[in-house]
Design a protein around this motif. Structure first.
Motif, PDB file in Angstrom:
ATOM      1  N   UNK A 245      63.337  49.544  59.663  1.00 10.59           N
ATOM      2  CA  UNK A 245      63.132  48.126  59.958  1.00 10.59           C
ATOM      3  C   UNK A 245      64.122  47.681  61.035  1.00 10.59           C
ATOM      4  N   UNK A 246      63.638  46.920  62.021  1.00 11.74           N
ATOM      5  CA  UNK A 246      64.612  46.477  63.020  1.00 11.74           C
ATOM      6  C   UNK A 246      64.806  44.964  62.987  1.00 11.74           C
ATOM      7  N   UNK A 247      66.023  44.598  63.315  1.00  7.75           N
ATOM      8  CA  UNK A 247      66.409  43.194  63.339  1.00  7.75           C
ATOM      9  C   UNK A 247      66.024  42.577  64.673  1.00  7.75           C
ATOM     10  N   UNK A 248      66.278  43.332  65.730  1.00 10.00           N
ATOM     11  CA  UNK A 248      65.999  42.849  67.080  1.00 10.00           C
ATOM     12  C   UNK A 248      65.234  43.934  67.836  1.00 10.00           C
ATOM     13  N   UNK A 249      64.128  43.520  68.465  1.00 11.67           N
ATOM     14  CA  UNK A 249      63.383  44.462  69.296  1.00 11.67           C
ATOM     15  C   UNK A 249      63.276  43.883  70.699  1.00 11.67           C
ATOM     16  N   UNK A 250      63.687  44.645  71.677  1.00 15.74           N
ATOM     17  CA  UNK A 250      63.633  44.205  73.065  1.00 15.74           C
ATOM     18  C   UNK A 250      62.577  45.033  73.791  1.00 15.74           C
ATOM     19  N   UNK A 251      61.658  44.341  74.487  1.00 18.05           N
ATOM     20  CA  UNK A 251      60.535  44.998  75.152  1.00 18.05           C
ATOM     21  C   UNK A 251      60.529  44.741  76.652  1.00 18.05           C
ATOM     22  N   UNK A 252      60.861  45.731  77.433  1.00 22.80           N
ATOM     23  CA  UNK A 252      60.765  45.643  78.899  1.00 22.80           C
ATOM     24  C   UNK A 252      61.403  44.367  79.449  1.00 22.80           C
TER      25      UNK A 252
ATOM     26  N   UNK B 225      70.013  42.277  87.401  1.00 22.37           N
ATOM     27  CA  UNK B 225      71.102  42.278  86.417  1.00 22.37           C
ATOM     28  C   UNK B 225      70.704  43.079  85.184  1.00 22.37           C
ATOM     29  N   UNK B 226      69.438  42.903  84.781  1.00 19.74           N
ATOM     30  CA  UNK B 226      68.886  43.708  83.695  1.00 19.74           C
ATOM     31  C   UNK B 226      67.508  44.136  84.155  1.00 19.74           C
ATOM     32  N   UNK B 227      67.209  45.431  84.022  1.00 17.45           N
ATOM     33  CA  UNK B 227      65.961  45.918  84.581  1.00 17.45           C
ATOM     34  C   UNK B 227      65.169  46.736  83.556  1.00 17.45           C
ATOM     35  N   UNK B 228      64.046  46.169  83.117  1.00 20.34           N
ATOM     36  CA  UNK B 228      63.104  46.875  82.250  1.00 20.34           C
ATOM     37  C   UNK B 228      63.805  47.532  81.056  1.00 20.34           C
ATOM     38  N   UNK B 229      64.496  46.705  80.302  1.00 15.43           N
ATOM     39  CA  UNK B 229      65.297  47.213  79.190  1.00 15.43           C
ATOM     40  C   UNK B 229      64.490  47.161  77.894  1.00 15.43           C
ATOM     41  N   UNK B 230      64.473  48.247  77.163  1.00 14.44           N
ATOM     42  CA  UNK B 230      63.808  48.274  75.867  1.00 14.44           C
ATOM     43  C   UNK B 230      64.666  49.031  74.863  1.00 14.44           C
ATOM     44  N   UNK B 231      64.940  48.412  73.745  1.00  2.43           N
ATOM     45  CA  UNK B 231      65.544  49.136  72.624  1.00  2.43           C
ATOM     46  C   UNK B 231      65.435  48.277  71.378  1.00  2.43           C
ATOM     47  N   UNK B 232      65.736  48.850  70.235  1.00  8.42           N
ATOM     48  CA  UNK B 232      65.722  48.017  69.043  1.00  8.42           C
ATOM     49  C   UNK B 232      66.952  48.285  68.194  1.00  8.42           C
ATOM     50  N   UNK B 233      67.362  47.240  67.481  1.00 12.35           N
ATOM     51  CA  UNK B 233      68.560  47.311  66.657  1.00 12.35           C
ATOM     52  C   UNK B 233      68.133  47.484  65.201  1.00 12.35           C
ATOM     53  N   UNK B 234      68.424  48.652  64.584  1.00  9.07           N
ATOM     54  CA  UNK B 234      68.007  48.854  63.193  1.00  9.07           C
ATOM     55  C   UNK B 234      68.783  47.943  62.242  1.00  9.07           C
ATOM     56  N   UNK B 235      68.105  47.564  61.173  1.00  6.78           N
ATOM     57  CA  UNK B 235      68.730  46.708  60.170  1.00  6.78           C
ATOM     58  C   UNK B 235      69.929  47.413  59.551  1.00  6.78           C
TER      59      UNK B 235
END
Lengths: 267, 296
Positions: B2-9, B19-29
């Motif tokens: 389960x993730x708390x935060x999901x970042x998509x592109x 400054x930020x370019x096409x960033x994707x990752x997720x922070x697990x709970x």
């Protein structure tokens, strides 16, 4: 909304400049009201003597007291303007606007908190003018009390004029974000409108001036003392509340602009 | 997971600067999540976007699998860059504002002030505080609503060693309570000591995402010292559980098989007639890995 105002109150209650500027504003209104009779009598004394009138003009009696004091009090709204500019630019220099959003405010919450303060400050100033005029009217001539409600709509006009001015200050503060520069811009613009007013003073086509935000419409139409002179043929212009419509539109335009800027800008 | 935060592109461009370019990752709970990168790599910009104060150029993000809105931010305790408070207000008044915005219980104020050790100075204006006290007040503010997620951007910036240690312990304590922590830092040491997941960023782009342990690899290294360092090296070379030896000025770094412990080493060298004067686990590999990542 109550929650927003509580938060704003915590921000301001221990802020010394807030109390100083508020006190200066109220003191100026009181000073104007207490010295008005004296100055006017001195200034127009000679003119009155020429036409053989008494020096006891009913300028501070009901209902003319509303017209005269609101007209003058508009000039000291400057202190409230500085207060609003300081309050809003502080939020940017301290970066607390940003922190408020991070902590869980929507940008709209921030907007409404500030707009509500503008309305409350305008209301507070109007109340001070109301109490001052009531006191002054009663002290000047108790017998004029039956005319208390005549021209009381001038208070409403005053309220709108202060609101439009303070909304403009809010907009300036949000656009410029630096208190010094914003206050200088405010003064610059005020001088521009005063210049326009001076250019057209004593001319009959004053209406167009009331379409400028600061000049609608109390200080465009100067109170005329010639009505106290019997058989005077001067046209005495009274202002109705409807004349504030352009000013009310300005308030909405300013708030919309603030909203757009707040939404688009990175904090 | 389960993730708390999901970042998509997610991207943020200032004109030509990305400054930020096409960033994707997720922070697990329940992870302690590090965002590692040199200054100017886009860490704060990324956090600014997910906290609603910087508008993104493109892409999106989700908190708790929901479309972001102000009320979700009340469940997050966050400090971005320096501690931000009304300088003329006391700690109590400043925290009262935060508590009211977050719709948290005002009784928490006293408790969080005690947690960070500012209770005695609670009625002094924020402007009179030292940098360390300001940082601690910021952490108190982040904790006030008992948040599910804590976001800390360079939380030990400008602190003395004692302050750094205090804040690290505080972070580890909070993590034990099952909360998710996102820690942005340019200090490897900090990320290595407290984080279990991490991303590495450079010039707005993602270089690595995963567990800290995975990046380090399953390395089991020890730094050892002995009076006769040549003999130590000879013996070590002939022992098959050691697969790599690096020489430092007065010590050796021994990369060993995973089942080897300090006790094993000590015992073996003693039996070979060498008395070790120092033996300690060796960790500078994250720094190496980090520099490798940045230079690629």
């Amino acid at each position: 909304m109550l929650q927003l105002l509580q938060i704003e109150w915590i921000k301001l209650r221990r802020y010394r400049s807030f109390w100083i500027m508020l006190a200066l504003h109220i003191a100026s209104i009181l000073l104007i009201a207490s010295s008005f009779d004296y100055f006017i009598t001195k200034i127009v004394k000679n003119e009155l003597r020429k036409v053989g009138m008494s020096l006891n003009l009913p300028i501070t009696e009901f209902s003319d007291v509303w017209i005269h004091i609101t007209w003058l009090a508009v000039f000291v709204r400057f202190f409230l303007g500085m207060l609003v500019i300081t309050m809003i630019t502080n939020e940017f220099t301290y970066k607390t606007a940003r922190q408020n959003i991070i902590d869980g405010w929507d940008r709209k919450d921030f907007l409404w908190a500030k707009v509500a303060q503008v309305i409350i400050l305008s209301g507070l100033s109007t109340s001070v003018v109301f109490l001052t005029c009531t006191f002054l009217g009663i002290v000047s001539n108790v017998d004029s009390l039956p005319y208390f409600f005549n021209n009381i709509h001038y208070l409403g006009i005053y309220f709108v004029q202060v609101s439009v001015y303070l909304s403009f200050c809010l907009l300036l503060g949000i656009l410029i974000r630096r208190s010094g520069l914003a206050i200088v811009s405010l003064m610059g613009y005020s001088i521009f409108e005063i210049y326009l007013l001076g250019k057209t003073y004593n001319k009959s086509h004053l209406e167009w001036l009331t379409y400028f935000p600061f000049n609608t419409p109390l200080n465009v139409v100067q109170p005329s003392f010639s009505k106290y002179i019997p058989r005077s043929e001067d046209f005495v212009q009274e202002i109705g509340f409807m004349s504030t419509v352009p000013a009310i539109i300005y308030v909405f335009v300013f708030i919309s602009l603030i909203y757009i800027f707040l939404k688009k800008k990175d904090l | 997971m389960e993730s708390v935060l999901t970042i998509n592109h997610l991207s943020k461009h200032y004109g030509k600067i990305k400054a930020v370019n096409d960033l994707s990752f997720s922070v697990p709970k329940q992870s302690v999540f590090g965002i590692l990168g040199p200054n100017g790599s886009g860490k704060t910009t990324t956090l600014g976007m997910v906290l609603g104060v910087i508008n993104s150029t493109s892409g999106d993000y989700k908190w708790f699998s929901e479309t972001p809105k102000a009320s979700l931010r009340r469940k997050i305790g966050a400090i971005l860059e320096a501690p931000i408070f009304y300088p003329y207000l006391s700690a109590v008044d400043n925290l009262l504002i935060v508590a009211k915005i977050k719709q948290a219980d005002e009784k928490n104020i006293e408790q969080v002030l005690k947690t960070v050790g500012l209770y005695e100075r609670r009625n002094y204006a924020f402007s009179t505080y030292s940098l360390g006290m300001k940082q601690r007040l910021a952490i108190a503010a982040a904790l006030i609503a008992d948040p599910e997620v804590l976001i800390l951007d360079e939380p030990t910036n400008g602190l003395d060693p004692q302050g750094i240690a205090d804040i690290r312990n505080l972070i580890l304590d909070i993590a034990k309570q099952g909360k998710t922590i996102v820690l942005a830092s340019h200090l490897l040491d900090e990320v290595e000591k407290v984080c279990n997941h991490m991303v590495v960023m450079k010039t707005g782009q993602l270089l690595y995402e995963g567990k800290v342990a995975d990046l380090l690899g399953n390395q089991n290294s020890f730094e050892v010292k002995a009076e006769n360092i040549q003999k130590l090296e000879e013996v070590a070379k002939n022992w098959n559980v050691i697969h790599k030896i690096d020489k430092l000025n007065h010590s050796l770094i021994l990369a060993c098989n995973n089942d080897i412990t300090g006790t094993n080493l000590n015992k073996y060298f003693y039996e070979q007639g060498i008395i070790l004067s120092q033996i300690q686990p060796h960790h500078n590999s994250l720094e190496k890995k980090f520099l490798e990542l940045l230079n690629n």
